[in-house]
Design a protein around this motif. Structure first.
Motif, PDB file in Angstrom:
ATOM      1  N   UNK A   1       0.842  -1.195   0.000  1.00 13.55           N
ATOM      2  CA  UNK A   1       0.000   0.000   0.000  1.00 13.55           C
ATOM      3  C   UNK A   1       0.874   1.241   0.000  1.00 13.55           C
ATOM      4  N   UNK A   2       1.778   1.317  -0.955  1.00 13.83           N
ATOM      5  CA  UNK A   2       2.715   2.441  -1.010  1.00 13.83           C
ATOM      6  C   UNK A   2       1.994   3.782  -1.039  1.00 13.83           C
ATOM      7  N   UNK A   3       0.828   3.814  -1.695  1.00 13.89           N
ATOM      8  CA  UNK A   3       0.148   5.087  -1.878  1.00 13.89           C
ATOM      9  C   UNK A   3      -0.560   5.580  -0.634  1.00 13.89           C
ATOM     10  N   UNK A   4      -1.040   4.618   0.188  1.00  9.21           N
ATOM     11  CA  UNK A   4      -1.885   5.044   1.304  1.00  9.21           C
ATOM     12  C   UNK A   4      -1.182   4.891   2.635  1.00  9.21           C
ATOM     13  N   UNK A   5       0.071   5.310   2.655  1.00 11.71           N
ATOM     14  CA  UNK A   5       0.889   5.176   3.848  1.00 11.71           C
ATOM     15  C   UNK A   5       0.340   6.022   4.989  1.00 11.71           C
ATOM     16  N   UNK A   6      -0.436   7.051   4.626  1.00  6.38           N
ATOM     17  CA  UNK A   6      -0.977   7.961   5.648  1.00  6.38           C
ATOM     18  C   UNK A   6      -1.888   7.210   6.614  1.00  6.38           C
ATOM     19  N   UNK A   7      -2.531   6.132   6.136  1.00  6.46           N
ATOM     20  CA  UNK A   7      -3.417   5.360   7.008  1.00  6.46           C
ATOM     21  C   UNK A   7      -2.601   4.709   8.124  1.00  6.46           C
ATOM     22  N   UNK A   8      -1.408   4.240   7.760  1.00 10.43           N
ATOM     23  CA  UNK A   8      -0.534   3.642   8.767  1.00 10.43           C
ATOM     24  C   UNK A   8      -0.073   4.695   9.765  1.00 10.43           C
ATOM     25  N   UNK A   9       0.239   5.887   9.250  1.00  9.36           N
ATOM     26  CA  UNK A   9       0.670   6.961  10.149  1.00  9.36           C
ATOM     27  C   UNK A   9      -0.457   7.310  11.107  1.00  9.36           C
ATOM     28  N   UNK A  10      -1.689   7.374  10.562  1.00 11.93           N
ATOM     29  CA  UNK A  10      -2.818   7.729  11.416  1.00 11.93           C
ATOM     30  C   UNK A  10      -3.011   6.696  12.524  1.00 11.93           C
ATOM     31  N   UNK A  11      -2.745   5.410  12.223  1.00 16.54           N
ATOM     32  CA  UNK A  11      -2.850   4.381  13.254  1.00 16.54           C
ATOM     33  C   UNK A  11      -1.931   4.708  14.418  1.00 16.54           C
ATOM     34  N   UNK A  12      -0.707   5.082  14.095  1.00 18.56           N
ATOM     35  CA  UNK A  12       0.270   5.380  15.153  1.00 18.56           C
ATOM     36  C   UNK A  12      -0.099   6.664  15.884  1.00 18.56           C
ATOM     37  N   UNK A  13      -0.507   7.675  15.099  1.00 13.91           N
ATOM     38  CA  UNK A  13      -0.854   8.963  15.710  1.00 13.91           C
ATOM     39  C   UNK A  13      -2.035   8.798  16.672  1.00 13.91           C
ATOM     40  N   UNK A  14      -3.111   8.159  16.190  1.00 13.73           N
ATOM     41  CA  UNK A  14      -4.286   7.976  17.052  1.00 13.73           C
ATOM     42  C   UNK A  14      -3.953   7.095  18.250  1.00 13.73           C
ATOM     43  N   UNK A  15      -3.123   6.090  18.025  1.00  9.46           N
ATOM     44  CA  UNK A  15      -2.698   5.230  19.121  1.00  9.46           C
ATOM     45  C   UNK A  15      -2.001   6.022  20.203  1.00  9.46           C
ATOM     46  N   UNK A  16      -1.136   6.929  19.793  1.00  8.37           N
ATOM     47  CA  UNK A  16      -0.410   7.769  20.764  1.00  8.37           C
ATOM     48  C   UNK A  16      -1.379   8.642  21.545  1.00  8.37           C
ATOM     49  N   UNK A  17      -2.307   9.276  20.831  1.00  6.48           N
ATOM     50  CA  UNK A  17      -3.241  10.184  21.517  1.00  6.48           C
ATOM     51  C   UNK A  17      -4.102   9.403  22.509  1.00  6.48           C
ATOM     52  N   UNK A  18      -4.699   8.315  22.033  1.00  8.00           N
ATOM     53  CA  UNK A  18      -5.591   7.531  22.886  1.00  8.00           C
ATOM     54  C   UNK A  18      -4.826   6.954  24.077  1.00  8.00           C
ATOM     55  N   UNK A  19      -3.639   6.413  23.808  1.00  7.48           N
ATOM     56  CA  UNK A  19      -2.832   5.840  24.882  1.00  7.48           C
ATOM     57  C   UNK A  19      -2.496   6.879  25.932  1.00  7.48           C
ATOM     58  N   UNK A  20      -2.139   8.062  25.480  1.00  5.31           N
ATOM     59  CA  UNK A  20      -1.729   9.114  26.408  1.00  5.31           C
ATOM     60  C   UNK A  20      -2.917   9.590  27.254  1.00  5.31           C
ATOM     61  N   UNK A  21      -4.060   9.852  26.602  1.00  3.88           N
ATOM     62  CA  UNK A  21      -5.236  10.308  27.358  1.00  3.88           C
ATOM     63  C   UNK A  21      -5.681   9.232  28.352  1.00  3.88           C
ATOM     64  N   UNK A  22      -5.692   7.991  27.874  1.00  2.00           N
ATOM     65  CA  UNK A  22      -6.072   6.865  28.732  1.00  2.00           C
ATOM     66  C   UNK A  22      -5.187   6.809  29.974  1.00  2.00           C
ATOM     67  N   UNK A  23      -3.892   7.013  29.730  1.00  4.74           N
ATOM     68  CA  UNK A  23      -2.968   6.940  30.867  1.00  4.74           C
ATOM     69  C   UNK A  23      -3.246   8.033  31.893  1.00  4.74           C
ATOM     70  N   UNK A  24      -3.395   9.274  31.452  1.00  5.01           N
ATOM     71  CA  UNK A  24      -3.539  10.388  32.413  1.00  5.01           C
ATOM     72  C   UNK A  24      -4.896  10.396  33.082  1.00  5.01           C
ATOM     73  N   UNK A  25      -5.936   9.992  32.345  1.00  5.08           N
ATOM     74  CA  UNK A  25      -7.268  10.118  32.910  1.00  5.08           C
ATOM     75  C   UNK A  25      -7.622   8.902  33.777  1.00  5.08           C
ATOM     76  N   UNK A  26      -7.139   7.741  33.397  1.00  2.00           N
ATOM     77  CA  UNK A  26      -7.582   6.524  34.092  1.00  2.00           C
ATOM     78  C   UNK A  26      -6.431   5.727  34.697  1.00  2.00           C
ATOM     79  N   UNK A  27      -5.460   5.422  33.876  1.00  2.00           N
ATOM     80  CA  UNK A  27      -4.437   4.442  34.225  1.00  2.00           C
ATOM     81  C   UNK A  27      -3.639   4.819  35.488  1.00  2.00           C
ATOM     82  N   UNK A  28      -3.164   6.062  35.570  1.00  2.00           N
ATOM     83  CA  UNK A  28      -2.306   6.420  36.700  1.00  2.00           C
ATOM     84  C   UNK A  28      -3.075   6.544  38.011  1.00  2.00           C
ATOM     85  N   UNK A  29      -4.424   6.594  37.913  1.00  2.00           N
ATOM     86  CA  UNK A  29      -5.197   6.743  39.151  1.00  2.00           C
ATOM     87  C   UNK A  29      -5.771   5.406  39.630  1.00  2.00           C
ATOM     88  N   UNK A  30      -5.356   4.324  39.012  1.00  2.00           N
ATOM     89  CA  UNK A  30      -5.868   3.021  39.415  1.00  2.00           C
ATOM     90  C   UNK A  30      -5.447   2.719  40.856  1.00  2.00           C
TER      91      UNK A  30
END
Lengths: 140, 212
Positions: free
Chosen positions: A111-140
């Motif tokens: 999928x040489x042409x649609x590499x942006x989809x792979x980037x979005x996976x990583x970008x969204x993963x970072x955002x979700x992971x980070x929010x999850x950590x600060x809002x929920x994970x560290x207060x367990x």
């Protein structure tokens, strides 16, 4: 006594030198500053960017060694958080790029042409992971 | 002219870097190289078949410029061949249109998604970002807060923004001609692959001497 003071000062200076040069080398390898100047077309100002990194690092040192209290409104945290996040995000992106992750994956999957989809996976993963950590994970 | 044999017919050849062909196709010289030649020989060169693609070729064929020179000097006499540029052409046979399997794609997508989510959490923990953020909050506001979300939420959004900024996908319309680092990286990777197949698939350069 004097020898002790001089020795401690020398060790402190040496340690700072090693950490500081390591920090700059790290930034250089990931190529964040060139990337920013390329996007904004401000190659001429690169000297100032160098100084801004140095001053920023020194401010961080001052803030972490002493404990100053400024007593400002909490809303100052908002832009500060955003800017800090952008910086760490660029570090992460630079690191991913240095490791050649995307070209290999895109080539393997054809999928040489649609590499942006792979980037979005990583970008969204970072955002979700980070929010999850600060809002929920560290207060367990 | 003191008996020097002057070759008037000079053929200039520049091999193309990478050519795509169909299976069972005949490859002609003109397909894989740019040629400048005198009028008298150009028709011969146009019909010069270099290679017939067969199933045994698999999907990569390397055509060395030495093979071209040999073929030309067999066919046409009294010509000088000058080569410019790359010494070989990579011929890629399109065996079938590579179909992207959607489940595999989804798998990779979620692998990257959860992988990077976990990686960033480990990173934050590793550098003790929580205590740094709480300290920073205290420095600026003078108050203690174990949940400084006003800092942490913008930070998290900025994290993604920074990555997008680095790869320059905010500006979909390219402002200037400069490629993004990712495009350069893709190009470099392709060049590395090409270099590998040039050496490893080229029968001409794989001449082993019997040393045992």
């Amino acid at each position: 006594m004097t020898i002790k003071v001089v020795a401690v000062m020398f060790v402190g200076l040496a340690g700072g030198l090693a950490v500081g040069s390591g920090f700059v080398a790290f930034l250089t390898v990931l190529g964040i500053i060139p990337r920013m100047t390329q996007l904004t077309k401000t190659m001429k100002m690169i000297r100032h960017y160098e100084w801004s990194v140095v001053m920023g690092a020194l401010t961080g040192v001052a803030a972490s060694l002493r404990d100053p209290v400024l007593g400002l409104s909490p809303y100052f945290m908002l832009p500060l958080g955003l800017v800090g996040g952008v910086f760490v995000g660029m570090l992460a992106a630079g690191l991913t790029e240095a490791l050649n992750v995307f070209p290999v994956l895109a080539k393997r999957m054809g999928i040489d042409g649609k590499i942006i989809i792979l980037i979005m996976a990583i970008v969204l993963g970072k955002i979700v992971g980070s929010i999850f950590q600060w809002v929920y994970f560290v207060h367990l | 002219m003191w008996g020097v044999n002057v070759l008037e017919k000079t053929i200039y050849i520049r091999m193309r870097n990478r050519v795509l062909v169909e299976p069972e196709e005949k490859i002609y010289l003109m397909d894989i190289a740019q040629v400048i030649a005198p009028e008298t020989v150009i028709t011969d060169l146009k019909s010069l078949m270099v290679h017939q693609v067969t199933v045994y070729d698999k999907n990569i064929i390397i055509i060395d410029v030495m093979k071209i020179i040999r073929l030309i000097s067999d066919q046409i006499e009294d010509v000088e061949v000058q080569t410019i540029g790359p010494a070989q052409t990579i011929v890629e046979v399109i065996l079938q249109k590579r179909k992207m399997s959607f489940p595999l794609f989804l798998l990779i997508w979620f692998l990257l998604f959860f992988g990077s989510a976990m990686a960033i959490m480990n990173f934050h923990d590793d550098v003790s970002m929580r205590s740094v953020q709480e300290k920073l909050y205290k420095i600026i506001t003078g108050e203690e807060d174990s949940k400084p979300w006003i800092f942490q939420i913008p930070y998290s959004i900025g994290l993604g923004l920074g990555m997008i900024l680095f790869f320059n996908h905010v500006f979909q319309k390219r402002i200037n001609e400069e490629p993004s680092p990712l495009e350069v990286e893709m190009f470099n990777y392709q060049m590395d692959l090409d270099n590998y197949v040039i050496i490893h698939e080229n029968k001409e350069s794989m001449n082993r001497t019997n040393d045992d």
